[in-house]
Motif scaffolding. Structure first.
Motif, PDB file in Angstrom:
ATOM      1  N   ALA A  68      27.416  74.438   4.841  1.00  0.00           N
ATOM      2  CA  ALA A  68      26.020  74.364   4.416  1.00  0.00           C
ATOM      3  C   ALA A  68      25.593  72.904   4.282  1.00  0.00           C
ATOM      4  O   ALA A  68      26.395  72.029   3.960  1.00  0.00           O
ATOM      5  N   PRO A  69      24.324  72.624   4.546  1.00  0.00           N
ATOM      6  CA  PRO A  69      23.875  71.252   4.380  1.00  0.00           C
ATOM      7  C   PRO A  69      23.941  70.847   2.916  1.00  0.00           C
ATOM      8  O   PRO A  69      23.716  71.668   2.032  1.00  0.00           O
ATOM      9  N   SER A  70      24.271  69.584   2.675  1.00  0.00           N
ATOM     10  CA  SER A  70      24.388  69.131   1.301  1.00  0.00           C
ATOM     11  C   SER A  70      23.016  69.105   0.661  1.00  0.00           C
ATOM     12  O   SER A  70      22.017  68.749   1.272  1.00  0.00           O
ATOM     13  N   ARG A  71      22.976  69.500  -0.616  1.00  0.00           N
ATOM     14  CA  ARG A  71      21.726  69.528  -1.359  1.00  0.00           C
ATOM     15  C   ARG A  71      21.629  68.291  -2.226  1.00  0.00           C
ATOM     16  O   ARG A  71      22.642  67.770  -2.696  1.00  0.00           O
ATOM     17  N   PRO A  72      20.421  67.810  -2.450  1.00  0.00           N
ATOM     18  CA  PRO A  72      20.277  66.596  -3.263  1.00  0.00           C
ATOM     19  C   PRO A  72      20.500  66.886  -4.733  1.00  0.00           C
ATOM     20  O   PRO A  72      20.400  68.026  -5.195  1.00  0.00           O
ATOM     21  N   ARG A  73      20.784  65.851  -5.470  1.00  0.00           N
ATOM     22  CA  ARG A  73      20.796  65.906  -6.919  1.00  0.00           C
ATOM     23  C   ARG A  73      19.513  65.245  -7.427  1.00  0.00           C
ATOM     24  O   ARG A  73      18.842  64.515  -6.690  1.00  0.00           O
ATOM     25  N   LEU A  74      19.198  65.511  -8.679  1.00  0.00           N
ATOM     26  CA  LEU A  74      17.996  64.899  -9.243  1.00  0.00           C
ATOM     27  C   LEU A  74      18.069  63.380  -9.154  1.00  0.00           C
ATOM     28  O   LEU A  74      17.063  62.709  -8.920  1.00  0.00           O
ATOM     29  N   ALA A  75      19.270  62.837  -9.313  1.00  0.00           N
ATOM     30  CA  ALA A  75      19.433  61.378  -9.244  1.00  0.00           C
ATOM     31  C   ALA A  75      19.056  60.838  -7.868  1.00  0.00           C
ATOM     32  O   ALA A  75      18.546  59.710  -7.750  1.00  0.00           O
ATOM     33  N   ASP A  76      19.293  61.638  -6.821  1.00  0.00           N
ATOM     34  CA  ASP A  76      18.925  61.201  -5.474  1.00  0.00           C
ATOM     35  C   ASP A  76      17.408  61.060  -5.347  1.00  0.00           C
ATOM     36  O   ASP A  76      16.904  60.108  -4.731  1.00  0.00           O
ATOM     37  N   TRP A  77      16.675  62.013  -5.905  1.00  0.00           N
ATOM     38  CA  TRP A  77      15.207  61.952  -5.845  1.00  0.00           C
ATOM     39  C   TRP A  77      14.664  60.823  -6.716  1.00  0.00           C
ATOM     40  O   TRP A  77      13.676  60.179  -6.367  1.00  0.00           O
ATOM     41  N   VAL A  78      15.296  60.603  -7.864  1.00  0.00           N
ATOM     42  CA  VAL A  78      14.862  59.507  -8.731  1.00  0.00           C
ATOM     43  C   VAL A  78      14.939  58.182  -7.981  1.00  0.00           C
ATOM     44  O   VAL A  78      14.036  57.347  -8.056  1.00  0.00           O
ATOM     45  N   GLU A  79      15.995  58.020  -7.207  1.00  0.00           N
ATOM     46  CA  GLU A  79      16.159  56.785  -6.430  1.00  0.00           C
ATOM     47  C   GLU A  79      15.199  56.738  -5.247  1.00  0.00           C
ATOM     48  O   GLU A  79      14.557  55.714  -4.993  1.00  0.00           O
ATOM     49  N   ARG A  80      15.066  57.865  -4.519  1.00  0.00           N
ATOM     50  CA  ARG A  80      14.243  57.880  -3.313  1.00  0.00           C
ATOM     51  C   ARG A  80      12.770  57.660  -3.633  1.00  0.00           C
ATOM     52  O   ARG A  80      12.055  56.965  -2.907  1.00  0.00           O
ATOM     53  N   TYR A  81      12.303  58.274  -4.728  1.00  0.00           N
ATOM     54  CA  TYR A  81      10.883  58.157  -5.081  1.00  0.00           C
ATOM     55  C   TYR A  81      10.628  57.031  -6.092  1.00  0.00           C
ATOM     56  O   TYR A  81       9.515  56.920  -6.611  1.00  0.00           O
ATOM     57  N   GLN A  82      11.654  56.237  -6.373  1.00  0.00           N
ATOM     58  CA  GLN A  82      11.517  55.062  -7.241  1.00  0.00           C
ATOM     59  C   GLN A  82      10.922  55.418  -8.599  1.00  0.00           C
ATOM     60  O   GLN A  82       9.927  54.858  -9.062  1.00  0.00           O
ATOM     61  N   LEU A  83      11.578  56.398  -9.246  1.00  0.00           N
ATOM     62  CA  LEU A  83      11.075  56.888 -10.525  1.00  0.00           C
ATOM     63  C   LEU A  83      11.675  56.169 -11.722  1.00  0.00           C
ATOM     64  O   LEU A  83      11.238  56.382 -12.852  1.00  0.00           O
ATOM     65  N   GLY A  84      12.697  55.366 -11.499  1.00  0.00           N
ATOM     66  CA  GLY A  84      13.359  54.685 -12.603  1.00  0.00           C
ATOM     67  C   GLY A  84      12.415  53.835 -13.427  1.00  0.00           C
ATOM     68  O   GLY A  84      11.492  53.219 -12.897  1.00  0.00           O
ATOM     69  N   GLU A  85      12.652  53.842 -14.746  1.00  0.00           N
ATOM     70  CA  GLU A  85      11.889  53.041 -15.713  1.00  0.00           C
ATOM     71  C   GLU A  85      10.431  53.477 -15.813  1.00  0.00           C
ATOM     72  O   GLU A  85       9.581  52.718 -16.273  1.00  0.00           O
ATOM     73  N   ARG A  86      10.134  54.690 -15.356  1.00  0.00           N
ATOM     74  CA  ARG A  86       8.780  55.239 -15.523  1.00  0.00           C
ATOM     75  C   ARG A  86       8.729  56.268 -16.649  1.00  0.00           C
ATOM     76  O   ARG A  86       7.654  56.735 -17.012  1.00  0.00           O
ATOM     77  N   GLU A  87       9.887  56.649 -17.189  1.00  0.00           N
ATOM     78  CA  GLU A  87       9.951  57.750 -18.135  1.00  0.00           C
ATOM     79  C   GLU A  87      10.045  57.252 -19.575  1.00  0.00           C
ATOM     80  O   GLU A  87      10.698  56.244 -19.849  1.00  0.00           O
ATOM     81  N   TYR A  88       9.383  57.986 -20.479  1.00  0.00           N
ATOM     82  CA  TYR A  88       9.424  57.662 -21.899  1.00  0.00           C
ATOM     83  C   TYR A  88       9.420  58.950 -22.709  1.00  0.00           C
ATOM     84  O   TYR A  88       8.861  59.969 -22.285  1.00  0.00           O
ATOM     85  N   ARG A  89      10.021  58.847 -23.870  1.00  0.00           N
ATOM     86  CA  ARG A  89      10.114  59.991 -24.776  1.00  0.00           C
ATOM     87  C   ARG A  89       9.615  59.508 -26.132  1.00  0.00           C
ATOM     88  O   ARG A  89      10.197  58.597 -26.736  1.00  0.00           O
ATOM     89  N   LEU A  90       8.534  60.137 -26.621  1.00  0.00           N
ATOM     90  CA  LEU A  90       7.909  59.692 -27.868  1.00  0.00           C
ATOM     91  C   LEU A  90       7.659  60.893 -28.782  1.00  0.00           C
ATOM     92  O   LEU A  90       7.290  61.977 -28.312  1.00  0.00           O
ATOM     93  N   ARG A  91       7.810  60.661 -30.085  1.00  0.00           N
ATOM     94  CA  ARG A  91       7.582  61.723 -31.069  1.00  0.00           C
ATOM     95  C   ARG A  91       6.248  61.503 -31.780  1.00  0.00           C
ATOM     96  O   ARG A  91       5.885  60.384 -32.135  1.00  0.00           O
ATOM     97  N   VAL A  92       5.519  62.611 -31.979  1.00  0.00           N
ATOM     98  CA  VAL A  92       4.246  62.565 -32.692  1.00  0.00           C
ATOM     99  C   VAL A  92       4.523  62.441 -34.185  1.00  0.00           C
ATOM    100  O   VAL A  92       5.146  63.325 -34.787  1.00  0.00           O
ATOM    101  N   SER A  93       4.093  61.337 -34.793  1.00  0.00           N
ATOM    102  CA  SER A  93       4.344  61.127 -36.226  1.00  0.00           C
ATOM    103  C   SER A  93       3.358  61.941 -37.061  1.00  0.00           C
ATOM    104  O   SER A  93       2.352  62.459 -36.551  1.00  0.00           O
ATOM    105  N   ALA A  94       3.649  62.041 -38.343  1.00  0.00           N
ATOM    106  CA  ALA A  94       2.787  62.822 -39.244  1.00  0.00           C
ATOM    107  C   ALA A  94       1.402  62.201 -39.384  1.00  0.00           C
ATOM    108  O   ALA A  94       0.444  62.885 -39.776  1.00  0.00           O
ATOM    109  N   ALA A  95       1.271  60.905 -39.060  1.00  0.00           N
ATOM    110  CA  ALA A  95      -0.021  60.228 -39.197  1.00  0.00           C
ATOM    111  C   ALA A  95      -0.750  60.096 -37.862  1.00  0.00           C
ATOM    112  O   ALA A  95      -1.785  59.420 -37.787  1.00  0.00           O
ATOM    113  N   SER A  96      -0.255  60.720 -36.823  1.00  0.00           N
ATOM    114  CA  SER A  96      -0.843  60.549 -35.492  1.00  0.00           C
ATOM    115  C   SER A  96      -2.209  61.226 -35.381  1.00  0.00           C
ATOM    116  O   SER A  96      -2.400  62.357 -35.845  1.00  0.00           O
TER     117      SER A  96
END
Length: 610
Positions: free
Chosen positions: A209-237
């Motif tokens: 079977a043809p090899s399937r990509p991993r998510l890491a392959d797409w992250v590299e191909r589409y240059q997604l690195g350093e575009r992601e952030y994770r933030l929590r909504v504070s009680a005062a938001s």
């Protein structure tokens, strides 16, 4: 030998030859035999088809469903993770631990059921460890067969021999009477498989079977690195209580909300954001930046959000909840001519566009205002359930590829406690003998459905129909051999051949004949036929019946030599990508070793003197 028996043996020899050369495939051979045997007049077509209603066949199908339920709820995955965690990537340690765990579990439930449950576990373990599945599938089947030598209830042949002793006026075996034999045989099996697995084909089942990509392959191909952030909504938001359409983060801040993680107490943990989603204090926002010029710190200050750390690249630590899919815009798509923003991917599909390729070249920066053209390739991100829905419902996009991680997603992780409860009920019913094993397994299937651990479509897909057809197709041989006197003739020849031999030689002969019968008929049927022979031999020698009864029970479980010797072997053929010869190379020497060990040990624990 009568003409009818000669004809049955000829058919049996033809089947064995076809199995050995693997032409045609084994389930096709079984179908040929199922059609051919009734032509002899020895059995009817109805009898040839009776295996489809055989309780053991229905039991195997039900156990496939139970195994799938454990996979879908993450139980199998966690067990595999535990094996990897304990064994690391050391293949020998992994093999030892796998065989020990399978044997322990199989000592209190059906060995066939254990294999059906562990096949997906082993597949995942092999993938994570970078091994061909065939390196571990054979040890799995060997351990499951050895589990039948551990306790009285581990396998039906033990109970058959136990019942035969009682019918003849003797005390039956104790629950742990088999354990002193099973433990050293397991130790022998582990050591043997460490070396013998080298004789197995190291092919991967997906080698062509043809090899399937991993998510890491797409992250590299589409240059997604350093575009992601994770933030929590504070009680005062100021976000608290407001809908996403009111905030319009895409236009005002240049960020795209990929997913929202709610507090567990609020119900579903991960949700796909929509225009009407209201944010709550404590929500964790998964954001993608359209442009490197976006000041994420300014966004966090403006909305009073707390920045959180990410493990891995581009949400790779959340692959159970968030997935990606690569799609193409076909000629008939209504998306052609629209901008990415105007296509309303989030509202229509529950997914977000995070990458675009045109002519094989990724488009850098924001893709929101790009007009879609025929042949554009889009990378979408969002919940796996939305990706599954896209595969079956969308007419505007063609799914090109799914990542390897898609196969490891647990769609009903929250239902794991219910799956374990259903499994506990099945094991309890089997061990207690409250209902027949097949009924216990079917009750487990119904409980999994009731608890929403599995649905009907997944249940039907989980059944390995090729294995069932192979088992059903070989069952008529048992009836044909009994009806033509083949079994009785073999038993009589054994009595004539060993009647005056030493007790140890008689034990060896009983083991060998029982194991040979097990090549062609089920181990339960073998025990039914050979238990009376064992007791008759003991009477003729004036010896205790227990060593002879025990040797038959142990030999009935020593079905290592061919893939049709036991359903346990049949179940690992496909996942392990084995041939008939693999079982012969590994199984025959091991059966001889087990026979020698049993012949040496049985008289010590069960003396010949009455």
């Amino acid at each position: 030998m009568n003409a009818e028996l000669a004809l049955v043996l000829a058919f049996l020899a033809a089947a064995i030859i076809m199995f050995s050369v693997n032409r045609p495939r084994m389930d096709a051979v079984a179908l040929i035999m199922m059609v051919a045997l009734p032509l002899t007049g020895i059995i009817t077509m109805a009898e040839a088809l009776a295996g489809f209603s055989d309780p053991s066949v229905v039991l195997i199908a039900a156990l496939f469903v139970i195994g799938e339920g454990l996979v879908r709820t993450g139980v199998a995955q966690r067990l595999g993770d535990w094996l990897i965690r304990k064994a690391g990537r050391t293949e020998n340690r992994l093999l030892c631990l796998l065989m020990a765990v399978v044997t322990a579990i199989g000592s209190v439930m059906s060995s066939t059921g254990v294999v059906a449950i562990f096949v997906p576990v082993v597949l995942r373990v092999a993938q994570n460890a970078g091994l061909a599945a065939g390196r571990l599938m054979m040890p799995l089947s060997v351990a499951a067969l050895i589990s039948g030598m551990m306790t009285l209830v581990a396998t039906p042949p033990n109970l058959v021999v136990h019942a035969e002793l009682i019918r003849n006026g003797f005390d039956g075996f104790d629950f742990f009477a088999f354990t002193p034999f099973g433990v050293p045989i397991l130790a022998l099996g582990i050591v043997y498989m460490i070396f013998a697995r080298r004789w197995l084909s190291a092919r991967r089942t997906d080698a062509n079977a043809p090899s399937r990509p991993r998510l890491a392959d797409w992250v590299e191909r589409y240059q997604l690195g350093e575009r992601e952030y994770r933030l929590r909504v504070s009680a005062a938001s100021p976000m608290i209580g407001r809908k996403l359409e009111e905030l319009d983060l895409r236009a005002t801040s240049g960020v795209n909300m990929v997913a929202i993680e709610h507090d567990r107490r609020l119900g579903e943990r991960f949700v796909s954001p929509t225009a009407h989603t209201r944010l709550q204090a404590g929500d964790v926002l998964y954001l993608d930046l359209f442009s490197p010029n976006v000041d994420i710190d300014a966004v966090a200050r403006r909305y009073r959000l707390e920045k959180l750390e990410l493990s891995g690249t581009y949400f790779s630590d959340r692959t159970q909840e968030i997935g990606m899919v690569e799609v193409m815009v076909p000629q008939t798509s209504a998306l052609i001519g629209k901008t990415v923003a105007g296509a309303r991917f989030r509202s229509e599909f529950g997914l977000h566009v995070i990458g675009l390729q045109r002519g094989g070249v990724p488009h850098p920066g924001s893709v929101l205002e790009r007009h879609l053209r025929l042949g554009d390739t889009l990378l979408l991100i969002g919940p796996w359930k939305a990706i599954r829905r896209l595969r079956t419902e969308s007419k505007d996009m063609v799914v090109l590829d799914l990542p390897v991680e898609f196969d490891q997603v647990v769609p009903a992780a929250a239902r794991a406690p219910f799956a374990l409860l259903a499994l506990a009920v099945v094991v309890g019913l089997m061990v207690g003998g409250v209902v027949p094993n097949v009924q216990a397994a079917l009750i487990g299937c119904l409980l999994l459905g009731l608890f929403k651990c599995i649905d009907f479509n997944a249940a039907y897909r989980s059944i390995h129909w090729q294995s069932l057809v192979l088992i059903v197709g070989m069952l008529p041989f048992s009836l044909a051999l009994q009806r033509t006197g083949g079994v009785e003739m073999a038993a009589g020849m054994l009595l004539d051949a060993v009647g005056n031999s030493s007790p140890h030689a008689v034990l060896a002969a009983l083991f060998a004949v029982t194991a040979l019968f097990g090549l062609f008929i089920s181990n339960t049927a073998t025990a039914v036929l050979m238990a009376p022979v064992a007791l008759a031999v003991a009477r003729e020698l004036g010896a205790s019946p227990y060593p002879f009864a025990m040797i038959v029970a142990l030999a009935a479980s020593a079905a290592f030599m061919t893939p049709v010797s036991s359903p346990v072997n049949t179940l690992v053929i496909g996942p392990g990508n084995y041939t008939f010869g693999d079982f012969v190379r590994v199984g025959v020497p091991f059966t001889i070793m087990v026979m020698a060990l049993c012949v040496a040990m049985v008289p010590v624990l069960f003396p010949f003197t009455p």
